[in-house]
Write a protein that holds these residues in place. Sequence first.
Motif, PDB file in Angstrom:
ATOM      1  N   GLY A 220      33.645  47.707   9.771  1.00 34.60           N
ATOM      2  CA  GLY A 220      33.672  46.681   8.736  1.00 34.60           C
ATOM      3  C   GLY A 220      32.469  45.762   8.807  1.00 34.60           C
ATOM      4  O   GLY A 220      31.869  45.415   7.777  1.00 34.60           O
ATOM      5  N   LEU A 221      32.089  45.352  10.018  1.00 29.89           N
ATOM      6  CA  LEU A 221      30.936  44.466  10.173  1.00 29.89           C
ATOM      7  C   LEU A 221      29.639  45.145   9.754  1.00 29.89           C
ATOM      8  O   LEU A 221      28.739  44.504   9.201  1.00 29.89           O
ATOM      9  CB  LEU A 221      30.834  43.987  11.625  1.00 29.89           C
ATOM     10  CG  LEU A 221      31.847  42.920  12.050  1.00 29.89           C
ATOM     11  CD1 LEU A 221      31.765  42.688  13.555  1.00 29.89           C
ATOM     12  CD2 LEU A 221      31.618  41.614  11.300  1.00 29.89           C
ATOM     13  N   ASP A 222      29.547  46.434  10.005  1.00 29.13           N
ATOM     14  CA  ASP A 222      28.349  47.161   9.592  1.00 29.13           C
ATOM     15  C   ASP A 222      28.218  47.161   8.071  1.00 29.13           C
ATOM     16  O   ASP A 222      27.121  46.995   7.532  1.00 29.13           O
ATOM     17  CB  ASP A 222      28.398  48.594  10.118  1.00 29.13           C
ATOM     18  CG  ASP A 222      27.102  49.349   9.831  1.00 29.13           C
ATOM     19  OD1 ASP A 222      26.037  48.898  10.302  1.00 29.13           O
ATOM     20  OD2 ASP A 222      27.157  50.367   9.121  1.00 29.13           O
ATOM     21  N   ALA A 223      29.355  47.310   7.394  1.00 31.19           N
ATOM     22  CA  ALA A 223      29.327  47.263   5.930  1.00 31.19           C
ATOM     23  C   ALA A 223      29.044  45.849   5.430  1.00 31.19           C
ATOM     24  O   ALA A 223      28.377  45.656   4.411  1.00 31.19           O
ATOM     25  CB  ALA A 223      30.660  47.764   5.371  1.00 31.19           C
ATOM     26  N   LEU A 224      29.536  44.850   6.168  1.00 34.03           N
ATOM     27  CA  LEU A 224      29.385  43.452   5.745  1.00 34.03           C
ATOM     28  C   LEU A 224      27.967  42.936   5.936  1.00 34.03           C
ATOM     29  O   LEU A 224      27.403  42.279   5.052  1.00 34.03           O
ATOM     30  CB  LEU A 224      30.364  42.570   6.533  1.00 34.03           C
ATOM     31  CG  LEU A 224      30.333  41.067   6.252  1.00 34.03           C
ATOM     32  CD1 LEU A 224      30.810  40.780   4.829  1.00 34.03           C
ATOM     33  CD2 LEU A 224      31.205  40.314   7.259  1.00 34.03           C
ATOM     34  N   ASN A 225      27.384  43.226   7.104  1.00 28.73           N
ATOM     35  CA  ASN A 225      26.092  42.601   7.416  1.00 28.73           C
ATOM     36  C   ASN A 225      25.177  43.508   8.230  1.00 28.73           C
ATOM     37  O   ASN A 225      24.256  43.032   8.893  1.00 28.73           O
ATOM     38  CB  ASN A 225      26.329  41.283   8.172  1.00 28.73           C
ATOM     39  CG  ASN A 225      25.139  40.341   8.110  1.00 28.73           C
ATOM     40  OD1 ASN A 225      24.404  40.320   7.127  1.00 28.73           O
ATOM     41  ND2 ASN A 225      24.955  39.559   9.165  1.00 28.73           N
ATOM     42  N   ASP A 227      22.876  45.400   7.274  1.00 28.32           N
ATOM     43  CA  ASP A 227      21.497  45.318   6.785  1.00 28.32           C
ATOM     44  C   ASP A 227      21.001  43.881   6.697  1.00 28.32           C
ATOM     45  O   ASP A 227      19.972  43.608   6.072  1.00 28.32           O
ATOM     46  CB  ASP A 227      21.392  45.981   5.410  1.00 28.32           C
ATOM     47  CG  ASP A 227      22.291  45.295   4.372  1.00 28.32           C
ATOM     48  OD1 ASP A 227      23.071  44.385   4.752  1.00 28.32           O
ATOM     49  OD2 ASP A 227      22.218  45.671   3.184  1.00 28.32           O
ATOM     50  N   ASP A 228      21.743  42.956   7.324  1.00 27.99           N
ATOM     51  CA  ASP A 228      21.444  41.519   7.278  1.00 27.99           C
ATOM     52  C   ASP A 228      21.561  40.946   5.869  1.00 27.99           C
ATOM     53  O   ASP A 228      21.065  39.846   5.594  1.00 27.99           O
ATOM     54  CB  ASP A 228      20.042  41.212   7.830  1.00 27.99           C
ATOM     55  CG  ASP A 228      19.970  41.363   9.341  1.00 27.99           C
ATOM     56  OD1 ASP A 228      21.004  41.134  10.004  1.00 27.99           O
ATOM     57  OD2 ASP A 228      18.896  41.706   9.854  1.00 27.99           O
ATOM     58  N   GLY A 229      22.240  41.665   4.988  1.00 23.94           N
ATOM     59  CA  GLY A 229      22.384  41.182   3.618  1.00 23.94           C
ATOM     60  C   GLY A 229      23.161  39.881   3.534  1.00 23.94           C
ATOM     61  O   GLY A 229      22.800  38.974   2.777  1.00 23.94           O
ATOM     62  N   LEU A 230      24.237  39.771   4.327  1.00 23.92           N
ATOM     63  CA  LEU A 230      25.024  38.537   4.321  1.00 23.92           C
ATOM     64  C   LEU A 230      24.204  37.376   4.867  1.00 23.92           C
ATOM     65  O   LEU A 230      24.204  36.276   4.290  1.00 23.92           O
ATOM     66  CB  LEU A 230      26.293  38.720   5.149  1.00 23.92           C
ATOM     67  CG  LEU A 230      27.178  37.472   5.306  1.00 23.92           C
ATOM     68  CD1 LEU A 230      27.704  37.006   3.954  1.00 23.92           C
ATOM     69  CD2 LEU A 230      28.330  37.748   6.272  1.00 23.92           C
TER      70      LEU A 230
END
Length: 249
Positions: A220-225, A227-230
């Motif tokens: 879940g964290l990989d999908a959330l951030n 790519d540092d998008g969040l």
Amino acid sequence: MGSALLSQWISGNESITVVDPMASDLPGGVTLVSDRSQVLDQRFDCIVAAVKPQMIDDIMPDYAANLAPGGYVLSIAAGYSATRLSKLMGGAPVVRTMPNLPAAIGRGVSGICPGPHATSNHMTHAEGFMRRAGSTITVDSEEKLDRVTAVAGSGPGYVFEIARAYAEAAIAQGFDEEEARDMVLGTIGGAIAMASEPSASNLEELRNSVTSKGGTTAAGLDALNGDDGLSTRLHATLQAAYDRAVELR
């Protein structure tokens, strides 16, 4: 915001007078008058500027005569500098503060900044006054106060929006609105309470403590951030809020 803070300020021993032609339902022990003409002969140790910024020029100059010797003005007016307010009120000492919405329930975060002619006694009183509504952070310039505004003043709006999107995603997983809201707010509230414990680890360590390699949280964290998008979006969020605060001042 003035009414919300008033509900917390009354916990002290001060005598509080509110001048407001529209107010009606105020906490017990507060004196309410509808017009300044009813307090012409009174002097106050602290005058709170709790009016909309666009009304300050018309309303606040007259109150300079109501300031007691050694007193000061506490401004909670967003977008109106302490320097401008002091000049408007004949050189009155000014302390500027920026509370956020949870101050209404005693859980706010308020930035406090000394303005022209503010003394250490004025600051001590202002800090104690605002701590009744939550925690405070004292800064030494209005530029820094604008940054507090970007982080804490506007912060509840960011949190509510994140929680809304989180709940929306939970609904998409098959939960109804009430179930999603309860899970999301319970999870956020519990995590914040845990992070706020005096013995708590730093935020990165707390995140890592619930993130097993190859597990569900890691995915879940990989999908959330991942790519540092969040992180990038949050940096942009705070910068945009700060830039707007500077424009308003």
